[in-house]
Design a protein around this motif. Structure first.
Motif, PDB file in Angstrom:
ATOM      1  N   ALA A 142       0.412  -0.926   0.112  1.00 52.32           N
ATOM      2  CA  ALA A 142      -0.076  -0.361  -0.304  1.00 52.32           C
ATOM      3  C   ALA A 142       0.805   1.234   0.415  1.00 52.32           C
ATOM      4  O   ALA A 142       2.206   0.867  -0.133  1.00 52.32           O
ATOM      5  N   PRO A 143       0.432   2.752  -0.165  1.00 51.32           N
ATOM      6  CA  PRO A 143       1.309   3.347   0.222  1.00 51.32           C
ATOM      7  C   PRO A 143       2.886   3.888   1.398  1.00 51.32           C
ATOM      8  O   PRO A 143       2.856   4.280   1.376  1.00 51.32           O
ATOM      9  N   ASN A 144       1.256   3.144   2.192  1.00 49.86           N
ATOM     10  CA  ASN A 144       1.592   3.598   3.336  1.00 49.86           C
ATOM     11  C   ASN A 144       2.371   2.055   4.049  1.00 49.86           C
ATOM     12  O   ASN A 144       3.102   2.028   5.593  1.00 49.86           O
ATOM     13  N   ARG A 145       2.321   1.454   3.407  1.00 50.19           N
ATOM     14  CA  ARG A 145       2.707  -0.735   3.471  1.00 50.19           C
ATOM     15  C   ARG A 145       4.341  -0.820   2.426  1.00 50.19           C
ATOM     16  O   ARG A 145       3.583  -1.089   1.547  1.00 50.19           O
ATOM     17  N   ASP A 146       5.252  -1.596   3.478  1.00 49.53           N
ATOM     18  CA  ASP A 146       5.592  -2.327   1.928  1.00 49.53           C
ATOM     19  C   ASP A 146       6.104  -3.721   2.893  1.00 49.53           C
ATOM     20  O   ASP A 146       6.755  -3.498   4.252  1.00 49.53           O
ATOM     21  N   ALA A 147       7.168  -4.466   2.479  1.00 49.75           N
ATOM     22  CA  ALA A 147       7.523  -5.586   2.301  1.00 49.75           C
ATOM     23  C   ALA A 147       9.126  -6.522   1.969  1.00 49.75           C
ATOM     24  O   ALA A 147       8.957  -6.409   0.694  1.00 49.75           O
ATOM     25  N   THR A 148      10.176  -6.935   1.988  1.00 49.64           N
ATOM     26  CA  THR A 148      11.412  -6.819   1.374  1.00 49.64           C
ATOM     27  C   THR A 148      11.476  -8.670   1.624  1.00 49.64           C
ATOM     28  O   THR A 148      12.167  -8.276   2.844  1.00 49.64           O
ATOM     29  N   PHE A 149      11.573  -9.070   1.246  1.00 46.66           N
ATOM     30  CA  PHE A 149      11.683 -10.650   1.850  1.00 46.66           C
ATOM     31  C   PHE A 149      13.062 -10.442   0.298  1.00 46.66           C
ATOM     32  O   PHE A 149      13.211 -11.031  -1.291  1.00 46.66           O
ATOM     33  N   THR A 150      14.090 -11.327   1.085  1.00 40.47           N
ATOM     34  CA  THR A 150      15.348 -11.388   0.670  1.00 40.47           C
ATOM     35  C   THR A 150      15.623 -13.171   1.437  1.00 40.47           C
ATOM     36  O   THR A 150      16.379 -12.843   2.379  1.00 40.47           O
ATOM     37  N   PRO A 151      15.992 -14.621   0.150  1.00 37.21           N
ATOM     38  CA  PRO A 151      16.023 -15.433   0.180  1.00 37.21           C
ATOM     39  C   PRO A 151      18.027 -15.662  -0.211  1.00 37.21           C
ATOM     40  O   PRO A 151      18.083 -14.654  -0.987  1.00 37.21           O
ATOM     41  N   THR A 152      18.528 -16.024   0.565  1.00 37.26           N
ATOM     42  CA  THR A 152      20.305 -15.940   0.296  1.00 37.26           C
ATOM     43  C   THR A 152      20.605 -17.683   0.099  1.00 37.26           C
ATOM     44  O   THR A 152      20.675 -18.129   1.693  1.00 37.26           O
ATOM     45  N   VAL A 153      21.805 -17.681  -0.930  1.00 35.15           N
ATOM     46  CA  VAL A 153      22.112 -19.129  -0.462  1.00 35.15           C
ATOM     47  C   VAL A 153      23.811 -19.313  -0.573  1.00 35.15           C
ATOM     48  O   VAL A 153      23.803 -18.276  -1.447  1.00 35.15           O
ATOM     49  N   ALA A 162      15.189 -13.788   4.690  1.00 37.30           N
ATOM     50  CA  ALA A 162      15.118 -12.574   5.159  1.00 37.30           C
ATOM     51  C   ALA A 162      13.767 -11.516   5.033  1.00 37.30           C
ATOM     52  O   ALA A 162      13.436 -12.028   4.005  1.00 37.30           O
ATOM     53  N   THR A 163      12.815 -11.322   6.384  1.00 35.69           N
ATOM     54  CA  THR A 163      11.539 -10.436   5.141  1.00 35.69           C
ATOM     55  C   THR A 163      11.709  -9.421   6.581  1.00 35.69           C
ATOM     56  O   THR A 163      11.951  -9.263   7.659  1.00 35.69           O
ATOM     57  N   GLU A 164      11.425  -8.621   6.378  1.00 41.38           N
ATOM     58  CA  GLU A 164      11.800  -6.637   6.156  1.00 41.38           C
ATOM     59  C   GLU A 164       9.942  -6.863   6.035  1.00 41.38           C
ATOM     60  O   GLU A 164      10.070  -6.349   4.827  1.00 41.38           O
ATOM     61  N   PHE A 165       9.135  -5.630   6.650  1.00 41.65           N
ATOM     62  CA  PHE A 165       8.497  -5.109   7.127  1.00 41.65           C
ATOM     63  C   PHE A 165       8.110  -3.943   7.090  1.00 41.65           C
ATOM     64  O   PHE A 165       8.867  -3.821   9.032  1.00 41.65           O
ATOM     65  N   ARG A 166       7.799  -2.721   6.849  1.00 37.51           N
ATOM     66  CA  ARG A 166       7.616  -1.230   7.695  1.00 37.51           C
ATOM     67  C   ARG A 166       6.182  -0.319   7.134  1.00 37.51           C
ATOM     68  O   ARG A 166       5.499  -0.608   5.849  1.00 37.51           O
ATOM     69  N   TYR A 167       5.644   0.020   8.380  1.00 36.11           N
ATOM     70  CA  TYR A 167       4.170   0.523   8.660  1.00 36.11           C
ATOM     71  C   TYR A 167       4.361   2.412   8.658  1.00 36.11           C
ATOM     72  O   TYR A 167       5.492   2.394   9.315  1.00 36.11           O
ATOM     73  N   LEU A 168       4.254   2.811   7.826  1.00 35.89           N
ATOM     74  CA  LEU A 168       3.326   4.514   8.008  1.00 35.89           C
ATOM     75  C   LEU A 168       1.823   4.497   8.223  1.00 35.89           C
ATOM     76  O   LEU A 168       1.144   4.897   7.275  1.00 35.89           O
ATOM     77  N   GLU A 169       1.745   4.497   9.765  1.00 41.21           N
ATOM     78  CA  GLU A 169       0.034   5.106  10.245  1.00 41.21           C
ATOM     79  C   GLU A 169       0.281   6.818   9.985  1.00 41.21           C
ATOM     80  O   GLU A 169       1.297   6.931  10.753  1.00 41.21           O
ATOM     81  N   SER A 170      -1.574   6.901  10.653  1.00 38.89           N
ATOM     82  CA  SER A 170      -1.262   8.295  11.142  1.00 38.89           C
ATOM     83  C   SER A 170      -0.772   8.407  12.438  1.00 38.89           C
ATOM     84  O   SER A 170      -0.140   9.285  13.164  1.00 38.89           O
ATOM     85  N   ASP A 171      -0.867   7.271  13.832  1.00 40.01           N
ATOM     86  CA  ASP A 171      -0.681   7.405  14.737  1.00 40.01           C
ATOM     87  C   ASP A 171       0.746   6.495  15.228  1.00 40.01           C
ATOM     88  O   ASP A 171       0.933   6.625  16.322  1.00 40.01           O
ATOM     89  N   TYR A 172       1.453   5.404  14.206  1.00 40.21           N
ATOM     90  CA  TYR A 172       2.613   5.050  14.739  1.00 40.21           C
ATOM     91  C   TYR A 172       2.916   4.064  13.534  1.00 40.21           C
ATOM     92  O   TYR A 172       2.100   4.564  11.747  1.00 40.21           O
TER      93      TYR A 172
END
Length: 289
Positions: A142-153, A162-172
């Motif tokens: 979404a415009p205020n949420r994304d994720a990156t999945f990073t497999p490494t061999v 590896a998984t990274e999740f980012r979020y940007l809401e009105s109060d957090y």
């Protein structure tokens, strides 16, 4: 739509925006991209196909010898401004004049908006992990949420997820990252690390403006993690990992905070370190007129 095309010959049905442009140079308004081609076929007002094309968003400088820092060359580029997607075939990406990435097919956004898809891979080689390949996938949730999945061999060690999740809401707002290796062939066990960075503003009728919450958590599964994964987990490969939670609020001239801080200390038998003091808890109040 503000796009600029220049060339020796144009044939166009204006009402349907169908036709072609021979040997054009072009400049697109939405992402400030530009390039040249042998021919552009206009299918309609929002779709076109560019043949033997170049494409870059580097700002053009004065002088005939100017070269962009990066340039994409393709046998054909199909652009759909309605869906905000460009697709290129027979692609060669060059950086500083050096060809770095030949790929048969590439998809990219036509504006500055984010787009889900594969990111460029990372390839490495060392005498511990062996041959190492990392292939990230970016998910624009979404415009205020994304994720990156990073497999490494790693040929000597195994597979790390590896998984990274980012979020940007009105109060957090914040981010969370998890690394998991089901089986490390060199250590004979599973490996993991977890990191959370979270800031929030909580409603409270007992304070002026609510309560602020700040969480910074960083944990790993074993004492050897800091030495084994230095290239991919910079924040988790220190020997002192802070796990910090703070509540802060204000009442008139009083500013207060309640904090807990616990350290995870990764010890080395050959070079032990003294763990810092924990704060369990720490209460602070300041009075300022």
């Amino acid at each position: 739509a503000g796009n600029v095309y220049e060339g020796p010959m144009l044939e166009l049905r204006v009402d349907a925006f169908e036709g072609f442009f021979n040997e054009p140079s072009y400049h697109f308004l939405r992402n400030d991209a530009h390039g040249q081609a042998d021919r552009i076929d206009f299918l309609d007002a929002s779709r076109s196909v560019v043949h033997n094309a170049t494409f870059t968003t580097c700002k053009r400088q004065a002088g005939p010898d100017w070269m962009p820092d990066w340039i994409l060359k393709a046998s054909s580029i199909s652009m759909d401004s309605e869906d905000d997607v460009g697709t290129a075939q027979g692609v060669l990406l060059s950086f500083k004049g050096v060809p770095v990435l030949p790929v048969p097919y590439l998809s990219f956004p036509l504006s500055e908006q984010r787009k889900s898809g594969l990111l460029p891979p990372t390839i490495g080689l060392d005498n511990v992990n062996g041959f190492e390949v990392t292939q990230p996938y970016y998910w624009n949730i979404a415009p205020n949420r994304d994720a990156t999945f990073t497999p490494t061999v790693m040929t000597k060690r195994g597979v790390n997820l590896a998984t990274e999740f980012r979020y940007l809401e009105s109060d957090y707002t914040g981010s969370a990252k998890l690394d998991w290796m089901p089986s490390d062939n060199l250590r004979g066990t599973h490996r993991w690390s977890a990191r959370l960075d979270h800031q929030a503003q909580l409603d409270s009728r007992w304070t002026d403006g609510g309560v602020g919450l700040n969480l910074k958590l960083n944990r790993v599964g074993d004492d050897d993690y800091w030495r084994d994964f230095t290239s991919s987990n910079a924040q988790s490969t220190q020997r002192l990992l802070a796990n910090d939670a703070t509540l802060s609020w204000q009442n008139g001239p009083f500013t207060s905070s309640l904090r807990t801080l616990r350290w995870q200390t990764l010890q080395d038998i050959s070079a032990p370190i003294v763990p810092p003091y924990d704060r369990m808890p720490q209460l602070t109040t300041r009075y300022v007129r």
